[in-house]
Design a protein around this motif. Structure first.
Motif, PDB file in Angstrom:
ATOM      1  N   LEU A 120      -1.602 -23.157  -6.176  1.00  0.00           N
ATOM      2  CA  LEU A 120      -1.087 -21.847  -6.511  1.00  0.00           C
ATOM      3  C   LEU A 120      -0.485 -21.170  -5.286  1.00  0.00           C
ATOM      4  O   LEU A 120      -1.054 -21.210  -4.194  1.00  0.00           O
ATOM      5  CB  LEU A 120      -2.210 -20.968  -7.065  1.00  0.00           C
ATOM      6  N   LYS A 121       0.685 -20.553  -5.480  1.00  0.00           N
ATOM      7  CA  LYS A 121       1.312 -19.799  -4.401  1.00  0.00           C
ATOM      8  C   LYS A 121       0.632 -18.444  -4.290  1.00  0.00           C
ATOM      9  O   LYS A 121       0.416 -17.763  -5.295  1.00  0.00           O
ATOM     10  CB  LYS A 121       2.803 -19.631  -4.682  1.00  0.00           C
ATOM     11  N   ARG A 122       0.303 -18.038  -3.084  1.00  0.00           N
ATOM     12  CA  ARG A 122      -0.426 -16.788  -2.870  1.00  0.00           C
ATOM     13  C   ARG A 122       0.302 -15.957  -1.817  1.00  0.00           C
ATOM     14  O   ARG A 122       0.660 -16.462  -0.748  1.00  0.00           O
ATOM     15  CB  ARG A 122      -1.851 -17.083  -2.406  1.00  0.00           C
ATOM     16  N   PHE A 123       0.542 -14.689  -2.143  1.00  0.00           N
ATOM     17  CA  PHE A 123       1.189 -13.811  -1.187  1.00  0.00           C
ATOM     18  C   PHE A 123       0.761 -12.380  -1.478  1.00  0.00           C
ATOM     19  O   PHE A 123       0.164 -12.083  -2.523  1.00  0.00           O
ATOM     20  CB  PHE A 123       2.711 -13.942  -1.238  1.00  0.00           C
ATOM     21  N   ILE A 124       1.079 -11.483  -0.545  1.00  0.00           N
ATOM     22  CA  ILE A 124       0.594 -10.104  -0.625  1.00  0.00           C
ATOM     23  C   ILE A 124       1.766  -9.144  -0.480  1.00  0.00           C
ATOM     24  O   ILE A 124       2.618  -9.305   0.392  1.00  0.00           O
ATOM     25  CB  ILE A 124      -0.461  -9.834   0.467  1.00  0.00           C
ATOM     26  N   ILE A 125       1.773  -8.143  -1.350  1.00  0.00           N
ATOM     27  CA  ILE A 125       2.810  -7.109  -1.341  1.00  0.00           C
ATOM     28  C   ILE A 125       2.202  -5.822  -0.808  1.00  0.00           C
ATOM     29  O   ILE A 125       1.138  -5.391  -1.252  1.00  0.00           O
ATOM     30  CB  ILE A 125       3.345  -6.864  -2.762  1.00  0.00           C
ATOM     31  N   ARG A 126       2.887  -5.215   0.144  1.00  0.00           N
ATOM     32  CA  ARG A 126       2.479  -3.883   0.608  1.00  0.00           C
ATOM     33  C   ARG A 126       3.123  -2.837  -0.307  1.00  0.00           C
ATOM     34  O   ARG A 126       4.341  -2.806  -0.457  1.00  0.00           O
ATOM     35  CB  ARG A 126       2.931  -3.650   2.048  1.00  0.00           C
ATOM     36  N   ALA A 127       2.322  -1.978  -0.904  1.00  0.00           N
ATOM     37  CA  ALA A 127       2.833  -0.952  -1.807  1.00  0.00           C
ATOM     38  C   ALA A 127       2.662   0.428  -1.189  1.00  0.00           C
ATOM     39  O   ALA A 127       1.542   0.847  -0.899  1.00  0.00           O
ATOM     40  CB  ALA A 127       2.097  -1.007  -3.145  1.00  0.00           C
ATOM     41  N   ARG A 128       3.757   1.119  -0.962  1.00  0.00           N
ATOM     42  CA  ARG A 128       3.626   2.529  -0.546  1.00  0.00           C
ATOM     43  C   ARG A 128       3.154   3.367  -1.724  1.00  0.00           C
ATOM     44  O   ARG A 128       2.467   4.369  -1.555  1.00  0.00           O
ATOM     45  CB  ARG A 128       4.940   3.064   0.021  1.00  0.00           C
ATOM     46  N   ALA A 129       3.518   2.932  -2.921  1.00  0.00           N
ATOM     47  CA  ALA A 129       2.996   3.547  -4.144  1.00  0.00           C
ATOM     48  C   ALA A 129       3.082   2.510  -5.255  1.00  0.00           C
ATOM     49  O   ALA A 129       4.007   1.698  -5.303  1.00  0.00           O
ATOM     50  CB  ALA A 129       3.782   4.798  -4.512  1.00  0.00           C
ATOM     51  N   TYR A 140       6.802  -1.332  -0.447  1.00  0.00           N
ATOM     52  CA  TYR A 140       7.638  -1.168  -1.630  1.00  0.00           C
ATOM     53  C   TYR A 140       7.022  -0.183  -2.618  1.00  0.00           C
ATOM     54  O   TYR A 140       5.813   0.067  -2.611  1.00  0.00           O
ATOM     55  CB  TYR A 140       7.796  -2.508  -2.360  1.00  0.00           C
ATOM     56  N   LEU A 141       7.860   0.334  -3.487  1.00  0.00           N
ATOM     57  CA  LEU A 141       7.407   0.983  -4.704  1.00  0.00           C
ATOM     58  C   LEU A 141       7.193  -0.141  -5.708  1.00  0.00           C
ATOM     59  O   LEU A 141       8.139  -0.860  -6.056  1.00  0.00           O
ATOM     60  CB  LEU A 141       8.469   1.960  -5.200  1.00  0.00           C
ATOM     61  N   VAL A 142       5.966  -0.335  -6.172  1.00  0.00           N
ATOM     62  CA  VAL A 142       5.610  -1.472  -7.021  1.00  0.00           C
ATOM     63  C   VAL A 142       5.415  -0.987  -8.453  1.00  0.00           C
ATOM     64  O   VAL A 142       4.557  -0.139  -8.725  1.00  0.00           O
ATOM     65  CB  VAL A 142       4.347  -2.191  -6.507  1.00  0.00           C
ATOM     66  N   LEU A 143       6.220  -1.534  -9.362  1.00  0.00           N
ATOM     67  CA  LEU A 143       6.256  -1.074 -10.745  1.00  0.00           C
ATOM     68  C   LEU A 143       6.116  -2.248 -11.699  1.00  0.00           C
ATOM     69  O   LEU A 143       6.474  -3.378 -11.360  1.00  0.00           O
ATOM     70  CB  LEU A 143       7.587  -0.361 -11.023  1.00  0.00           C
ATOM     71  N   PRO A 144       5.615  -2.008 -12.916  1.00  0.00           N
ATOM     72  CA  PRO A 144       5.597  -3.104 -13.893  1.00  0.00           C
ATOM     73  C   PRO A 144       7.023  -3.500 -14.265  1.00  0.00           C
ATOM     74  O   PRO A 144       7.941  -2.670 -14.246  1.00  0.00           O
ATOM     75  CB  PRO A 144       4.879  -2.488 -15.107  1.00  0.00           C
ATOM     76  N   VAL A 151       8.426  -5.202 -10.545  1.00  0.00           N
ATOM     77  CA  VAL A 151       9.668  -4.758  -9.909  1.00  0.00           C
ATOM     78  C   VAL A 151       9.293  -4.086  -8.602  1.00  0.00           C
ATOM     79  O   VAL A 151       8.450  -3.173  -8.585  1.00  0.00           O
ATOM     80  CB  VAL A 151      10.437  -3.768 -10.802  1.00  0.00           C
ATOM     81  N   LEU A 152       9.919  -4.515  -7.518  1.00  0.00           N
ATOM     82  CA  LEU A 152       9.701  -3.909  -6.206  1.00  0.00           C
ATOM     83  C   LEU A 152      10.966  -3.149  -5.836  1.00  0.00           C
ATOM     84  O   LEU A 152      12.057  -3.730  -5.774  1.00  0.00           O
ATOM     85  CB  LEU A 152       9.406  -4.975  -5.149  1.00  0.00           C
ATOM     86  N   ALA A 153      10.821  -1.850  -5.633  1.00  0.00           N
ATOM     87  CA  ALA A 153      11.971  -0.991  -5.338  1.00  0.00           C
ATOM     88  C   ALA A 153      11.838  -0.387  -3.957  1.00  0.00           C
ATOM     89  O   ALA A 153      10.732  -0.227  -3.423  1.00  0.00           O
ATOM     90  CB  ALA A 153      12.085   0.117  -6.386  1.00  0.00           C
ATOM     91  N   GLY A 154      12.993  -0.049  -3.380  1.00  0.00           N
ATOM     92  CA  GLY A 154      13.017   0.606  -2.086  1.00  0.00           C
ATOM     93  C   GLY A 154      12.934   2.113  -2.233  1.00  0.00           C
ATOM     94  O   GLY A 154      12.891   2.655  -3.342  1.00  0.00           O
ATOM     95  N   PRO A 155      12.935   2.849  -1.109  1.00  0.00           N
ATOM     96  CA  PRO A 155      12.840   4.317  -1.148  1.00  0.00           C
ATOM     97  C   PRO A 155      13.977   4.964  -1.930  1.00  0.00           C
ATOM     98  O   PRO A 155      13.817   6.051  -2.485  1.00  0.00           O
ATOM     99  CB  PRO A 155      12.880   4.715   0.332  1.00  0.00           C
ATOM    100  N   ASP A 156      15.131   4.291  -1.983  1.00  0.00           N
ATOM    101  CA  ASP A 156      16.285   4.827  -2.711  1.00  0.00           C
ATOM    102  C   ASP A 156      16.305   4.386  -4.166  1.00  0.00           C
ATOM    103  O   ASP A 156      17.289   4.602  -4.875  1.00  0.00           O
ATOM    104  CB  ASP A 156      17.582   4.398  -2.029  1.00  0.00           C
ATOM    105  N   LEU A 157      15.209   3.750  -4.622  1.00  0.00           N
ATOM    106  CA  LEU A 157      15.058   3.225  -5.982  1.00  0.00           C
ATOM    107  C   LEU A 157      16.003   2.063  -6.286  1.00  0.00           C
ATOM    108  O   LEU A 157      16.239   1.742  -7.445  1.00  0.00           O
ATOM    109  CB  LEU A 157      15.226   4.331  -7.031  1.00  0.00           C
TER     110      LEU A 157
END
Length: 391
Positions: free
Chosen positions: A2-11, A54-58, A362-368
């Motif tokens: 399994l591939k494993r990685f970590i996302i930093r979420a500002r929100a 990132y902004l982390v969204l479904p 979905v990972l979005a930037g500060p500008d959406l």
């Protein structure tokens, strides 16, 4: 392995409120854990996706989409191409919207959907059948020859030809026999939607009593709202039994109308794209042989006579437009494009971010702007300049 990685979420979009400064641990297809950012020291720096937060969204769920990317969704290659187009724009699950022409055509489309499901980059949830029992005076761009009076024997044949793939069907509630259609759909587990209609408010409320639960593209192809004759628009806003689709692309509805809908029924709306096959193409005139010619101009697809034929912007556009309206946030808007449609379809595995849930993100930037899209943990889209996933 399994591939494993970590996302930093500002929100991160939580079930109730946004969660700030989190780590989202992805393992294979699923979300292994959601941790506070202070837990970063427990992991190798090589496990993280770059240094950006990132902004982390479904992933978005579009329940009204006819296609996109210029592709012909009546072919396997075309349906897959349209799926890739929408997946790259943040939609990770969708219903394919089709017009009913005949039983053979419907059966072929259902079979094609089933074939494409195993290869598509997003989740193909089934079909949204727009018609054929619609008001001919409110058909909009739907071809006249596919709009007809209610025929209950034909309805039985339609449901059989759909191979169990029909999840939503739009009907005009004022038509003779519409009550039988709505009740039949409800008994078969199909969402009965009200649309392409000149129904009065009373007729719409009656349809909710029969079991209708959705209104198709609120404000479009229906009786205009009047203070003493509110029609389907007024009934949709007032009746808690009805959820309503909204095309929030900035062109289908005036800003004042969109704001009124959002504030009048917030939490009970579903954002949709209503994209046609020309979605994503630059302004110009395009022909799909033996089907239609559409002109893309100023954010709309139009027929030769100027009739609006659908949207050209993916669902993410509607999310950002809605988020910019008064008293709205990106999290309110995302909920209307994720949890609300998932709830309508009674699909518990969609529309939310949670431990052990599938990693549709979905990972979005500060500008959406969309920076990355994941479907079941697989990166479907990565914007230019974004680093590759950890090895």
């Amino acid at each position: 392995m399994l591939k494993r990685f970590i996302i930093r979420a500002r929100a991160l979009a939580g079930d109730e409120e946004p969660l700030e400064d989190k780590l989202v641990v992805i393992s294979g297809r699923r979300i292994e854990n959601i941790l506070p950012s202070s837990a970063a020291g427990r992991f190798s720096p090589k496990s993280f996706i770059g240094a950006q937060r990132y902004l982390v969204l479904p992933g978005l769920v579009d329940i009204h989409c006819h296609g996109g990317g210029g592709a012909d969704t009546s072919t396997l290659g075309g349906l897959l191409a349209a799926s890739y187009f929408h997946a790259s724009q943040g939609t990770t699950a969708m219903l394919l919207s089709v017009f009913f022409r005949d039983l053979d055509d419907l059966a072929r489309q259902a079979e094609l959907l089933q074939e494409a499901r195993q290869q598509a980059p997003l989740r193909l949830l089934g079909l949204h059948l727009e018609g054929p029992y619609l008001n001919p005076e409110a058909r909009g761009s739907i071809p006249a020859d596919v709009v007809r009076p209610v025929d209950l024997d034909e309805l039985d044949a339609i449901l059989e030809a759909g191979l169990g793939e029909i999840r939503v069907m739009t009907v005009a509630p004022e038509l003779p026999g519409a009550e039988d259609v709505v009740r039949k759909l409800r008994s078969e587990g199909v969402v009965a939607a009200l649309g392409h209609s000149l129904a009065t408010a009373e007729q719409a409320h009656a349809a909710a009593e029969w079991g209708a639960t959705l209104v198709t593209h609120l404000g479009n192809a229906m009786r205009p709202f009047h203070q003493r004759d509110p029609g389907l628009v007024g009934a949709a806003l007032a009746d808690p039994r009805l959820t309503a689709e909204v095309i929030a692309d900035g062109v289908h509805l005036a800003p004042e109308a969109l704001s009124m809908f959002l504030r009048g029924k917030v939490g009970e709306l579903i954002l949709v794209s209503d994209c046609r096959w020309v979605a994503g193409l630059p302004d110009g005139e395009y022909t799909q042989p033996k089907v239609e010619t559409l002109k893309v101009e100023q954010g709309l697809a139009r027929q030769a006579d100027g009739t609006i034929a659908g949207g050209v912007y993916p669902l993410w556009r509607g999310v950002t437009v809605a988020a910019d309206m008064p008293k709205m946030t990106i999290f309110n808007a995302v909920r209307m494009a994720t949890r609300n449609p998932a709830r309508l379809l009674r699909h518990k595995g969609l529309g939310r971010i949670g431990v052990n849930g599938l990693a549709d993100l979905v990972l979005a930037g500060p500008d959406l702007s969309i920076r990355r899209v994941f479907v079941r943990g697989v990166e479907i889209f990565r914007a230019p300049g974004e680093p590759p996933l950890p090895e």
